[in-house]
Design a protein around this motif. Structure first.
Motif, PDB file in Angstrom:
ATOM      1  N   ALA A 264       2.239  27.599   1.887  1.00  0.00           N
ATOM      2  CA  ALA A 264       1.099  27.306   1.027  1.00  0.00           C
ATOM      3  C   ALA A 264       1.319  25.932   0.407  1.00  0.00           C
ATOM      4  N   VAL A 265       0.924  24.907   1.158  1.00  0.00           N
ATOM      5  CA  VAL A 265       1.213  23.542   0.728  1.00  0.00           C
ATOM      6  C   VAL A 265      -0.080  22.749   0.619  1.00  0.00           C
ATOM      7  N   CYS A 266      -0.181  21.983  -0.440  1.00  0.00           N
ATOM      8  CA  CYS A 266      -1.340  21.115  -0.593  1.00  0.00           C
ATOM      9  C   CYS A 266      -1.144  19.893   0.313  1.00  0.00           C
ATOM     10  N   ARG A 267      -2.141  19.595   1.127  1.00  0.00           N
ATOM     11  CA  ARG A 267      -1.972  18.509   2.071  1.00  0.00           C
ATOM     12  C   ARG A 267      -1.963  17.150   1.380  1.00  0.00           C
TER      13      ARG A 267
ATOM     14  N   HIS B 268      -5.285  25.074  -7.210  1.00  0.00           N
ATOM     15  CA  HIS B 268      -4.840  23.684  -7.261  1.00  0.00           C
ATOM     16  C   HIS B 268      -5.807  22.778  -6.485  1.00  0.00           C
ATOM     17  N   LEU B 269      -6.148  23.198  -5.293  1.00  0.00           N
ATOM     18  CA  LEU B 269      -7.037  22.379  -4.462  1.00  0.00           C
ATOM     19  C   LEU B 269      -8.372  22.163  -5.158  1.00  0.00           C
ATOM     20  N   LEU B 270      -8.865  23.227  -5.732  1.00  0.00           N
ATOM     21  CA  LEU B 270     -10.159  23.140  -6.386  1.00  0.00           C
ATOM     22  C   LEU B 270     -10.101  22.196  -7.588  1.00  0.00           C
ATOM     23  N   GLU B 271      -9.089  22.372  -8.390  1.00  0.00           N
ATOM     24  CA  GLU B 271      -9.062  21.652  -9.661  1.00  0.00           C
ATOM     25  C   GLU B 271      -8.585  20.216  -9.519  1.00  0.00           C
ATOM     26  N   TRP B 272      -7.776  19.973  -8.516  1.00  0.00           N
ATOM     27  CA  TRP B 272      -7.196  18.639  -8.413  1.00  0.00           C
ATOM     28  C   TRP B 272      -7.819  17.794  -7.325  1.00  0.00           C
ATOM     29  N   HIS B 273      -8.345  18.407  -6.312  1.00  0.00           N
ATOM     30  CA  HIS B 273      -8.771  17.600  -5.177  1.00  0.00           C
ATOM     31  C   HIS B 273     -10.236  17.765  -4.807  1.00  0.00           C
ATOM     32  N   ASP B 274     -10.953  18.517  -5.557  1.00  0.00           N
ATOM     33  CA  ASP B 274     -12.382  18.621  -5.288  1.00  0.00           C
ATOM     34  C   ASP B 274     -13.104  17.665  -6.221  1.00  0.00           C
ATOM     35  N   SER B 275     -13.746  16.684  -5.622  1.00  0.00           N
ATOM     36  CA  SER B 275     -14.330  15.644  -6.461  1.00  0.00           C
ATOM     37  C   SER B 275     -15.473  16.186  -7.319  1.00  0.00           C
TER      38      SER B 275
ATOM     39  N   GLY C 119       7.210  17.265  -4.242  1.00  0.00           N
ATOM     40  CA  GLY C 119       6.955  18.054  -3.049  1.00  0.00           C
ATOM     41  C   GLY C 119       8.055  18.994  -2.667  1.00  0.00           C
ATOM     42  N   SER C 120       9.111  18.494  -2.103  1.00  0.00           N
ATOM     43  CA  SER C 120      10.161  19.392  -1.656  1.00  0.00           C
ATOM     44  C   SER C 120      11.423  18.598  -1.477  1.00  0.00           C
ATOM     45  N   SER C 121      12.382  19.201  -0.840  1.00  0.00           N
ATOM     46  CA  SER C 121      13.671  18.536  -0.759  1.00  0.00           C
ATOM     47  C   SER C 121      13.655  17.330   0.165  1.00  0.00           C
ATOM     48  N   GLU C 122      12.720  17.288   1.077  1.00  0.00           N
ATOM     49  CA  GLU C 122      12.680  16.093   1.920  1.00  0.00           C
ATOM     50  C   GLU C 122      12.209  14.914   1.059  1.00  0.00           C
ATOM     51  N   THR C 123      12.723  13.768   1.344  1.00  0.00           N
ATOM     52  CA  THR C 123      12.526  12.693   0.391  1.00  0.00           C
ATOM     53  C   THR C 123      11.632  11.563   0.871  1.00  0.00           C
ATOM     54  N   ALA C 124      12.131  10.801   1.774  1.00  0.00           N
ATOM     55  CA  ALA C 124      11.470   9.537   2.103  1.00  0.00           C
ATOM     56  C   ALA C 124       9.980   9.693   2.422  1.00  0.00           C
ATOM     57  N   ALA C 125       9.688  10.644   3.250  1.00  0.00           N
ATOM     58  CA  ALA C 125       8.294  10.807   3.665  1.00  0.00           C
ATOM     59  C   ALA C 125       7.407  11.126   2.470  1.00  0.00           C
ATOM     60  N   ASP C 126       7.953  11.900   1.545  1.00  0.00           N
ATOM     61  CA  ASP C 126       7.160  12.316   0.396  1.00  0.00           C
ATOM     62  C   ASP C 126       6.950  11.215  -0.613  1.00  0.00           C
ATOM     63  N   LYS C 127       7.957  10.437  -0.748  1.00  0.00           N
ATOM     64  CA  LYS C 127       7.898   9.422  -1.790  1.00  0.00           C
ATOM     65  C   LYS C 127       6.628   8.589  -1.669  1.00  0.00           C
ATOM     66  N   ALA C 128       6.243   8.354  -0.429  1.00  0.00           N
ATOM     67  CA  ALA C 128       5.061   7.550  -0.203  1.00  0.00           C
ATOM     68  C   ALA C 128       3.819   8.196  -0.796  1.00  0.00           C
ATOM     69  N   HIS C 129       3.806   9.492  -0.789  1.00  0.00           N
ATOM     70  CA  HIS C 129       2.645  10.196  -1.279  1.00  0.00           C
ATOM     71  C   HIS C 129       2.638  10.347  -2.776  1.00  0.00           C
ATOM     72  N   GLN C 130       3.767  10.124  -3.363  1.00  0.00           N
ATOM     73  CA  GLN C 130       3.872  10.525  -4.745  1.00  0.00           C
ATOM     74  C   GLN C 130       2.970   9.830  -5.732  1.00  0.00           C
TER      75      GLN C 130
ATOM     76  N   THR D 111      -0.308  22.508   6.397  1.00  0.00           N
ATOM     77  CA  THR D 111      -0.791  22.197   5.067  1.00  0.00           C
ATOM     78  C   THR D 111      -2.299  22.340   5.010  1.00  0.00           C
ATOM     79  N   ARG D 112      -2.781  22.596   3.825  1.00  0.00           N
ATOM     80  CA  ARG D 112      -4.216  22.774   3.688  1.00  0.00           C
ATOM     81  C   ARG D 112      -4.776  21.777   2.705  1.00  0.00           C
ATOM     82  N   SER D 113      -6.014  21.487   2.886  1.00  0.00           N
ATOM     83  CA  SER D 113      -6.648  20.672   1.871  1.00  0.00           C
ATOM     84  C   SER D 113      -7.907  21.382   1.434  1.00  0.00           C
ATOM     85  N   PHE D 114      -8.550  20.844   0.457  1.00  0.00           N
ATOM     86  CA  PHE D 114      -9.757  21.487  -0.040  1.00  0.00           C
ATOM     87  C   PHE D 114     -10.825  21.459   1.033  1.00  0.00           C
TER      88      PHE D 114
END
Lengths: 516, 251
Positions: free
Chosen positions: B88-91, B106-113, B198-209, B241-244
């Motif tokens: 259950a991950v937010c894309r 989360h998707l509704l409140e944070w990513h639905d314009s 996000g999770s324990s993986e780092t480099a890839a996530d940092k870009a999204h942060q 991963t899912r998105s709204f």
């Protein structure tokens, strides 16, 4: 088709408490001790138990102090050092957490841990973190703490309940299972249930967990529910909620599903149903959900399992199932017609269970006799079936078993009360020697029942009285003339028997002699 | 020959179906057996010990999720990792959630314009307790409800209003607002907090942060960016991963 060989496997698996190496003698002694404690707790209406899971893989990994599955309690200093390591977030973190978990098996270490400042916040923080192995390890720590009997330790766990419930909707089976058992352990405290678990939505979330296809999760739900249902206030506070959420229907489905893969799930839900039926909050609902035929079919399956393999372990399932059926049979609404087709099979199944669990589990024998008594109380048809059963002699053998004799006599009285045809058959099948023999015991209650039975026999089938007098039954009665409890009945019976035996022209002696 | 049914005298037996309550002494032996079983005192024999010993060897498993590749010693730990971090991950912000319900919220409140607009006219904040159907005007109202009705802790981790993020960023001194003090010493680089990183993986996530740290500023652009690359109807198998999904809750 059931494969009985694997049936008891579900009971052995990982949910069998902490293993420690010790000799068989030590184990037996510990078990006796525990049994005595449980008995006295039950008498004080404080019978609560908690279940401890253990992890199969742990021994393979060779962690700190796993030799023999035990570690020494941790000192105050060790606990705080472990906590510091865990908070620091170094590589050592997982090791320290694992070490802590092993230490938390001990009451002393638990108390030391919860008193350290920030300890529970740290633990819950890790439990809700994204680091899978740390999270799992923290969940194990919480599980160990939830197993405590100490009210302070229990209280320290309470901030975790909303998270434990949240993860029940998660996707990790192992974590869900662990959360279920942890919640089940915490649910023994009525106050916790009322103040936290119910407002936090425990019942609906358990209902959705029940849909899980995984047996480990199903069994965990069953355990958590059975803990909720045992609370002293269950009838007022919990059972109505459970019945309203249509959980009983799922229970009836799960109690007889997948028996061939282990009976662990069925055991938990059978106990749940027992607690619900005993409460009598809404037994007509259960009856309308076809609880009776469902459970009868289950008992028939179990009876055939006990004959095909060792019955060991199955008593944990047979016991609540028999209780449920017996109590449902005692409900006024129970529709006889519904049971008609199954009734004779059920009668036989009860006998098969008696035979399988004799002499090791006498309580099953007693409870099956209760079932027989409820079956025969109002049904002449079943009384005839009972007399015609090839296993009927087994019942007479039980007359000599002190713990079963009163129940056996109740069943026989039920049969005798049905009239002359039944009494005639009973006289033929049972003969009087075993009843006269039963008069030799000193148990007042048993003697009282024998007297009642003799009275019914003489009343409906006077030939039995002749036979009785012939076989020195009157002398056996005389022995109880001084017993105030039964004196009146003894005198009445002597009078009746003598009267009936007096005019020989009424009852030819040869006829009764033939029966012997 | 049968005597009349009325039976005078001392005899009293009458057949009756007997109902027993849970606490009846008759049930003592069976109940004790049940509780010995619960306490693990019945002893499963040696069979399961052997079973446990014969488990899988030291073979390693690698998480197949993109950018993860973590190694595991056992199937169980891999399973747990996968379900926790990739199910259950937010894309958009790559945060994993403990349940599908929390992810939906989360998707509704944070990513639905449209969410903020709609929230002005009606109650849009759903209760975090899945079985509760209540909705609220603001996340604060919801928080009060969670505390008052559901007895949730005031610092419930999976309910961090967006506001608390920015205040936290401004003031590195962590007082009572910090939900758990686990993070105190290693907050910068750890991925302790389920809702922040996000999770324990780092480099890839940092870009999204940056996108997730301040979603108020650019939630729309962020989602639009990802939408141009992957149509929302495409789902990459279970656990992707899912998105709204636009239009889902607008009816």
């Amino acid at each position: 088709m059931l494969s009985p060989a694997s049936a008891s496997a579900g009971l052995a698996g990982r949910r069998s408490g902490r293993r420690r190496c010790c000799t068989a003698e030590e184990l037996r002694a510990r078990r006796r001790e525990r049994e005595a404690a449980l008995r006295s707790a039950r008498r004080q209406q404080q019978l609560v138990s908690k279940r401890l899971l253990w992890e199969d893989t742990l021994t393979d990994e060779g962690q700190v102090g796993t030799d023999g599955g035990t570690t020494a309690p941790l000192s105050e200093q060790e606990v705080s050092e472990l906590l510091r390591n865990i908070q620091k977030g170094t590589e050592e973190r997982i090791k320290s957490l694992r070490h802590l978990r092993w230490g938390l098996q001990h009451k002393e270490s638990q108390q030391k841990f919860i008193r350290l400042e920030g300890s529970m916040r740290t633990l819950i923080g890790l439990f809700t973190s994204n680091l899978a192995d740390l999270q799992m390890e923290a969940a194990w720590c919480l599980h160990e703490l939830s197993h405590s009997q100490d009210p302070d330790v229990m209280k320290a766990c309470l901030p975790a309940t909303s998270y434990l419930l949240t993860y029940l909707s998660g996707h990790s089976i192992a974590l869900t299972e662990l959360c279920l058992y942890t919640l089940g352990n915490l649910a023994v405290e009525t106050k916790v249930v009322k103040k936290q678990l119910l407002p936090q939505g425990m019942i609906p979330v358990l209902a959705s967990c029940m849909q899980s296809p995984h047996m480990a999760v199903q069994e965990g739900v069953g355990y958590a529910l059975s803990q909720l249902l045992q609370s002293t206030e269950a009838a007022e506070e919990i059972i109505p909620l459970i019945l309203d959420s249509s959980l009983s229907q799922h229970m009836l489905r799960l109690v007889c599903s997948n028996l061939e893969q282990g009976v662990g799930v069925a055991v938990e839900f059978a106990w749940c149903l027992h607690y619900i039926i005993c409460s009598r909050v809404n037994n007509s609902l259960l009856i309308s959900q076809r609880a009776l035929p469902t459970l009868v079919r289950l008992l028939l399956d179990l009876a055939s399992m006990t004959t095909a393999t060792s019955a060991e372990g199955l008593e944990l399932l047979v016991c609540p199932v028999v209780r449920c059926i017996s109590n449902l049979l005692a409900e006024d609404e129970t529709c006889d017609g519904e049971l008609q087709a199954q009734a004779e099979c059920l009668l036989r199944a009860a006998f098969v269970c008696i035979r399988s669990f004799l002499p090791k589990h006498l309580f099953i024998v007693q409870e099956c006799l209760w079932l027989l008594s409820n079956l025969t109380a109002d049904s002449p048809m079943l009384c005839s079936a009972l007399l015609g059963l090839d296993l009927f002699p087994l019942l007479l053998q039980l007359l000599h078993c002190q713990k079963a004799s009163v129940l056996v006599l109740t069943v026989l009285c039920n049969v005798a009360a049905k009239g002359s045809a039944h009494c005639q058959a009973l006289h033929q099948k049972a003969g009087l020697p075993s009843l006269i023999g039963a008069l030799a015991v000193s148990d007042d209650q048993a003697v009282n029942h024998v007297l009642e039975l003799l009275h019914l026999l003489f009343l409906h089938w006077p030939e039995a009285a002749l036979d009785f007098v012939d076989q020195s039954g009157l002398q056996a009665l005389e022995r109880h003339r001084d017993n105030l409890q039964v004196q009146e009945k003894v005198e009445a019976l002597v009078r009746i028997a003598s009267q009936l035996a007096a005019p020989p022209q009424d009852c030819p002696l040869e006829a009764s002699a033939d029966d012997l | 020959m049968a005597l009349p049914p009325s039976r005078p005298g001392p005899f009293s037996f009458a057949p009756a179906r007997l109902r027993l309550p849970a606490g009846h002494p008759f049930f003592e032996d069976g109940d004790v057996r049940r509780h010995l079983y619960l306490q693990g005192a019945l002893g499963g024999g040696g069979a399961e010990e052997a079973e446990a010993g014969g488990g899988p060897g030291p073979c390693e498993l690698f998480c197949p999720a993109a950018g993860c590749g973590e190694a595991f010693g056992s199937l169980e730990s891999y399973e747990h990792h996968y379900q926790l971090l990739h199910r259950a991950v937010c894309r958009s912000c790559r945060r994993p959630f403990p349940s599908a319900h929390l992810l939906d919220i989360h998707l509704l409140e944070w990513h639905d314009s449209l969410f903020q607009l709609m929230a002005q006219t009606r109650n849009m904040y759903q209760c975090l307790v899945e079985s509760c159907a209540e909705k609220f005007k603001s996340s604060k109202d919801r928080k009060d409800h969670l505390i008052k009705i559901h007895r949730y802790p005031p610092d419930f981790r999976f309910d961090k209003p967006m506001k608390s993020k920015s205040t936290k960023m401004k003031s590195p001194s962590r007082g009572h607002t910090v939900p758990m003090d686990v993070n105190v010493n290693f907050c910068e680089h750890s991925s302790e907090d389920a809702m922040e990183i996000g999770s324990s993986e780092t480099a890839a996530d940092k870009a999204h942060q940056p996108g997730m740290e301040n979603p108020l500023v650019s939630p729309a652009s962020d989602t639009r960016f990802s939408r141009t690359r992957i149509p929302p109807s495409v789902c990459f198998g279970q656990g992707s991963t899912r998105s709204f999904r636009s239009g889902k809750k607008r009816a």
